[in-house]
Design an enzyme around this catalytic site. Structure first.
Site, PDB file in Angstrom:
ATOM      1  N   SER A  44     -70.584 -37.081 -77.750  1.00 23.90           N
ATOM      2  CA  SER A  44     -71.514 -37.931 -78.510  1.00 23.90           C
ATOM      3  C   SER A  44     -72.945 -37.461 -78.329  1.00 23.90           C
ATOM      4  CB  SER A  44     -71.415 -39.385 -78.028  1.00 23.90           C
ATOM      5  OG  SER A  44     -70.099 -39.861 -78.156  1.00 23.90           O
ATOM      6  N   HIS A  81     -74.643 -44.535 -74.869  1.00 22.39           N
ATOM      7  CA  HIS A  81     -73.638 -43.694 -74.203  1.00 22.39           C
ATOM      8  C   HIS A  81     -73.991 -42.218 -74.331  1.00 22.39           C
ATOM      9  CE1 HIS A  81     -72.332 -44.336 -78.349  1.00 22.39           C
ATOM     10  NE2 HIS A  81     -71.669 -43.207 -78.280  1.00 22.39           N
ATOM     11  N   GLY A 127     -76.502 -49.537 -74.245  1.00 20.47           N
ATOM     12  CA  GLY A 127     -75.122 -49.334 -73.815  1.00 20.47           C
ATOM     13  C   GLY A 127     -74.231 -50.434 -74.367  1.00 20.47           C
ATOM     14  N   SER A 128     -74.825 -51.582 -74.650  1.00 17.49           N
ATOM     15  CA  SER A 128     -74.153 -52.551 -75.498  1.00 17.49           C
ATOM     16  C   SER A 128     -74.644 -52.208 -76.896  1.00 17.49           C
ATOM     17  CB  SER A 128     -74.535 -53.971 -75.110  1.00 17.49           C
ATOM     18  OG  SER A 128     -73.903 -54.880 -75.993  1.00 17.49           O
ATOM     19  N   LEU A 129     -73.729 -51.761 -77.746  1.00 17.15           N
ATOM     20  CA  LEU A 129     -74.140 -51.139 -79.006  1.00 17.15           C
ATOM     21  C   LEU A 129     -74.846 -52.112 -79.945  1.00 17.15           C
ATOM     22  CD1 LEU A 129     -71.073 -48.797 -79.470  1.00 17.15           C
ATOM     23  CD2 LEU A 129     -73.429 -48.129 -78.971  1.00 17.15           C
ATOM     24  N   LYS A 251     -69.041 -34.307 -83.989  1.00 11.31           N
ATOM     25  CA  LYS A 251     -68.916 -34.698 -82.591  1.00 11.31           C
ATOM     26  C   LYS A 251     -68.482 -33.464 -81.794  1.00 11.31           C
ATOM     27  CE  LYS A 251     -67.356 -38.803 -80.074  1.00 11.31           C
ATOM     28  NZ  LYS A 251     -66.992 -40.209 -80.315  1.00 11.31           N
ATOM     29  N   GLU A 368     -80.749 -64.859 -84.635  1.00 15.45           N
ATOM     30  CA  GLU A 368     -81.125 -65.089 -83.241  1.00 15.45           C
ATOM     31  C   GLU A 368     -81.041 -63.820 -82.407  1.00 15.45           C
ATOM     32  OE1 GLU A 368     -78.937 -66.904 -84.959  1.00 15.45           O
ATOM     33  OE2 GLU A 368     -79.938 -68.841 -85.193  1.00 15.45           O
ATOM     34  N   PHE A 393     -78.329 -72.253 -80.114  1.00 12.89           N
ATOM     35  CA  PHE A 393     -78.259 -71.019 -80.891  1.00 12.89           C
ATOM     36  C   PHE A 393     -78.710 -69.788 -80.106  1.00 12.89           C
ATOM     37  CE2 PHE A 393     -78.771 -74.161 -84.566  1.00 12.89           C
ATOM     38  CZ  PHE A 393     -77.426 -74.458 -84.526  1.00 12.89           C
ATOM     39  N   GLN A 429     -74.615 -78.488 -82.875  1.00 15.86           N
ATOM     40  CA  GLN A 429     -76.051 -78.323 -82.591  1.00 15.86           C
ATOM     41  C   GLN A 429     -76.400 -78.654 -81.136  1.00 15.86           C
ATOM     42  OE1 GLN A 429     -77.711 -77.620 -85.910  1.00 15.86           O
ATOM     43  NE2 GLN A 429     -75.515 -77.529 -86.257  1.00 15.86           N
TER      44      GLN A 429
END
Lengths: 625, 625
Positions: A44, A81, A127-129, A251, A368, A393, A429
């Site tokens: 990658s 990554h 790293g959290s896409l 890749k 949000e 929320f 809510q």
């Protein structure tokens, strides 16, 4: 592995052959670091090496010796990554040594599996896409509207992460705010973790989407240095729109055994393959890039004025969300304070800030994730962001908040309309799990004022608190309890009822403080003396005061909270007290059923958290002790 | 308020004048119910009344007497705040009485502020925006690929919620899977809560976006009954694509004092205005719709075969995520079991199910909100969904999980790669707050197996457990601890070390069980006898076993968890034990710092949760007691 190192040579930014060599070095170094680590994502990294080589050598304006220079461009790897690639860039820029490069993923190394701001050249943890681009939007908003500096924000995205809705929230806002200082580079290498992506190399899909979301798309061959160069050059030109460079890539590009082959995601090459790959890529190099210097400029920031909190009359009925809005306006005297809201500012009362300081208020509409990402981006630029929406929320952005903690971002979140107290709108809510989820965020602070005075003071304290600071506010108006000059501290509490012969301690926070006071009065009428503590700081909790109270009352403790029973105020108290072995007997008034609609007092009573339930719980404790 | 009620009359579905009368009734009833409640969203209901009148009278195929009929169409109000409108539709369909209509938002009424499945005609709770459409995608996926029934899924969306990324995750998947059985109706009334929406009436933006995301857009005047009718008719025709009807509407349509005026979001009309509105709308009516009956059909479901869990050799090294995948394959013998994953199935091991039962596996790519929404949609259709991704990434869908609990959906979530144990990938990939956040979900179950045998048994138990069931699995392989025929129960635990003279209790779960066992051996070698409990069921926790152990060991308790200190296993134990006043002294081994990258054992040791830390904690407790 081949360790022959040539002497450091400077990349000739005017010569594509030299940049091609740089790209090969980035590939080789991505392989070397990940093979040394035994894990990581070389393939990658290799797909984007040409893109990043051209960017680094010819477009990124960055003083690598002064990463905190406010005029520097920003480079965010949304595809975190591909960390071997960004670390290889740091080496090519002379920021880290080859020796450090090879510590990748080792215990104690700054070069973690995914980039984090432990490294001074990394703005935020990824790293959290799907998070790098939204945060880049926040940085670009600050650049355009606050700093008014010509820096550019470059975000490298993978194609797999384009499936995340947050990417489209980000582009939408980038388009809405005309962020021509933002360029997203889509590295479309076609292959995800477990096979082909949804669209493979159908670049027209991405082009249509980027365009529909307000960006200028440029489709290129991501291995053609000339095309890359033209695209990045165009991207920097202010067009009134963000640019999306959509690059077709391979890749594992450059190593024929794995190039464009499935099954190589997130796999380091074994030593023997790595040797063959490095050989095919032309061996180890030590090319150095002399980056373009940032354009000169000064942050446009006005001087701060003194902050004067509004004052409230004791007993007046004021909602804490209103107190938040008013304190935020007061904090606006500080020119570094900025605010943003998710299209509910007339409910959270952030609209008061928006009216007074429209140039420092950012409407994020009902998105949000982008709301929190914008706050993180503002924090990267040194601002003091306050983001608000309904407390319920913020759960929409929980992953962003989790990651913001890893980014060590300093952001303030104000969640209004907490608990069953909101009444008729019903459970969708009602935040009833927010104390648990927010407490569990690393390094977080969780505050929950009961009245307008404490609400104002806590809002002010938030401004100077590091990390993720969460304020929970209440919908309804309740009497002001405190004198305006009362002092409040993070980690503090207030003891509202106290006598030397108290029999039971009641710990409450926010709306239940009012019920606890009523309960104490009712208990006193029946001859039971209750100490009442307003635990407005839920994390950190005021251990000493609560421990002393509990000891004074023979371990009898009632905790009342407008929250589900798990992980909230009671858990905070127990986690604090039990380690020292205090004798304790807890009666816990919390929301156990699934609420519906009704009046606030009906719902709180039905949930078992109103004054009469606190009275009953306390009486039972005392009579059974 | 005007209470003159005409006699019930049947709507003539062949006559647009009659349908126009129905639309006016829906408006009038939306006003009546919200004015009676003193709150609610009449104006957001009035904009969509014509759309829903035509749908109800001419397109929705639904047997109102049999809401559980599997051939019924589905109607989901993604804009849940337009609840007065959907309740008015229920009245017009004869499902609820006018009397019940006027209980809107009252304590105990089924007609809550936002719709929930307390009502049999409501599939899922909405009110957190941007969720109805993703769930509709799940329902439509079930209809097309599993039920193979001709029912249609209709989703009413507001324009404000189109800012949520989840809407685009949903359309993307709807396009990808060719869901021509799904129609989203965008009610573009231009006005959000606090002013104009991002795009006002620029319907071309929505058209371009819908098209780019794989849907067939149809742009109409949302108050022209003929246009609506043609659009909904076209929408039902299978084109291989989902349809998006983009309707230009007026908020508050039909009452000139507020029509298309800002400042009327979420406000009930005062009595006097309501009277004028009802008069302008032609008064109160009692029109009844005889809906089209569903097309006949039978759910295509094969008979179940017996489930045979795989067997493991004691001491063999097997990861619990692998055990999950293998148990899921075994559960595949039940034809109602379906699975979905967020493009990481080769890591979560859901790929094993995908290989064996491709027709019951749904790839959601990297879109965790849609992943959970699909599971909820499958649950609506009576399937037994198992959704998997990295445990950390379920945080991306936390609001969906929260809402799924209000929907009383039965969904199973398997989160792999929990805690510092994952090692080199670093903190972005580590779930360290999931036990807290998942425990706080209403009615949830939280399981955390330590070995493959318990992992398999717990996976099997998940299938028959109601509500939100979360399984936390571990990346690495650890020895099998249990006999294959050992029994496991939700709410149970296993005592792995026990003697009559134990001095301290160690409660662990998942990976820390292995460290606790090692610690107990080391303690025994030093003359300290420790009881070790595998608390594989974290919610509900096994109160009796733990209480008995703690009593037997003089209140001395070590809790070891690969999680941040707040709200996780220790909190579960304390919340369970403290109410009865057990004497307790806790030493809590949890992750207090921010981890980086490293080997699993290095990170766990650095975090203070490895065997030697447990030993030290236990020794200190014993020697200080």
């Amino acid at each position: 592995m081949v360790q022959e190192v040539r002497e450091a040579q400077q990349v000739d930014a005017g010569n594509f052959e030299s940049i091609r060599e740089l790209a090969q070095q980035l590939r080789v170094d991505s392989i070397r670091s990940s093979t040394a680590a035994g894990s990581g994502h070389p393939t990658s990294s290799m797909s984007a090496a040409d893109l990043m080589a051209v960017l680094l050598a010819r477009h990124l304006r960055y003083d690598w010796d002064r990463p905190d220079l406010p005029t520097n461009d920003h480079l965010i790897f949304s595809k975190g990554h591909a960390s071997p690639l960004v670390y290889a860039m740091f080496k090519a820029a002379g920021a880290i040594s080859d020796e450090e490069l090879l510590t990748f993923r080792r215990m104690g190394s700054r070069l973690q599996g995914h980039p984090t701001p432990v490294l001074p050249w990394v703005d935020v943890a990824t790293g959290s896409l799907g998070q790098g681009l939204p945060i880049g939007v926040g940085v670009a908003l600050a650049g355009k509207f606050l700093d008014k500096l010509p820096f550019h924000v470059w975000v490298l995205c993978g194609d797999s992460e384009l499936a995340e809705g947050s990417i489209w929230e980000a582009l939408d806002k980038a388009g809405h705010y005309g962020l021509s200082n933002l360029t997203a580079i889509f590295d479309v290498n076609r292959l995800g973790q477990r096979g082909e992506t949804e669209f493979g190399w159908d670049l027209d899909v991405y082009r249509a989407r980027a365009q529909a979301f307000g960006a200028s798309p440029i489709v290129i061959d991501g291995h053609d240095l000339g095309e890359i160069d033209r695209a990045l050059g165009e991207a920097r030109v202010a067009t009134g729109k963000p640019t999306v460079v959509i690059a077709r890539t391979l890749k594992g590009k450059g190593f024929s055994e794995i190039e464009d082959k499935d099954g190589w995601h997130g796999k380091a090459l074994p030593e023997d393959m790595a040797e063959r790959a490095i050989a095919e890529l032309g061996g180890i190099r030590d090319l150095r890039v002399v980056a373009k210097k940032p354009e000169p400029g000064e942050v446009a920031r006005k001087p701060n004025s003194p902050v004067q909190l509004p004052r409230y009359e004791k007993g007046a009925m004021v909602a804490t969300r209103k107190a938040y809005g008013e304190a935020l306006v007061a904090l606006g005297a500080r020119s570094d304070v900025v605010a943003m809201d998710g299209e509910v500012s007339n409910s959270t009362h952030a609209d008061e800030f928006a009216k007074k300081y429209p140039e420092r208020f950012f409407e994020m509409f009902i998105a949000e994730q982008q709301l929190v990402a914008t706050a993180v981006g503002m924090s990267v630029r040194g601002y003091v962001p306050f983001a608000s929406t309904f407390a319920a929320f913020f759960s929409r952005a929980y992953d962003f908040i989790r990651m913001a903690a890893i980014s060590q971002a300093d952001i303030r979140l104000s969640g209004s309309h907490a608990g069953t107290e909101i009444g008729q709108d019903g459970p969708s809510q009602m935040a009833l799990e927010d104390l648990a989820s927010m407490r569990a965020i690393h390094g977080s602070t969780v505050l929950y004022p009961s009245d307008a005075v404490s609400g104002g003071h806590l809002t002010r304290l938030m401004a100077d608190r590091a990390g993720i600071v969460y304020l929970r506010t209440t919908r309804g108006a309740y009497p002001v309890l405190y004198d305006n000059d009362e002092s409040f501290t993070i980690g503090g509490s207030k003891t509202l009822r106290e006598s030397p012969d108290d029999q039971v301690t009641i710990v409450a926070a926010g709306v239940t403080v009012h019920h606890a006071l009523q309960a104490a009065d009712d208990l006193a009428a029946g001859g039971v003396r209750a100490r009442v503590i307003d635990a407005y700081s839920i994390k950190p909790i005021d251990h000493d005061t609560i421990a002393a109270a509990v000891q004074a009352t023979g371990g009898l403790l009632v905790v009342a909270e407008d929250h589900y029973p798990e992980g909230g105020l009671a858990a905070a108290v127990l986690e604090s007290l039990v380690p020292e072995g205090l004798p304790l007997r807890l009666a816990h008034c919390a929301v156990r059923g699934l609420p519906g609609s009704g009046k606030p007092e009906e719902l709180m009573d039905a949930a078992g958290i109103s004054a009469r339930h606190i009275v009953e719980a306390a009486r039972n404790l005392v009579s059974n002790s």
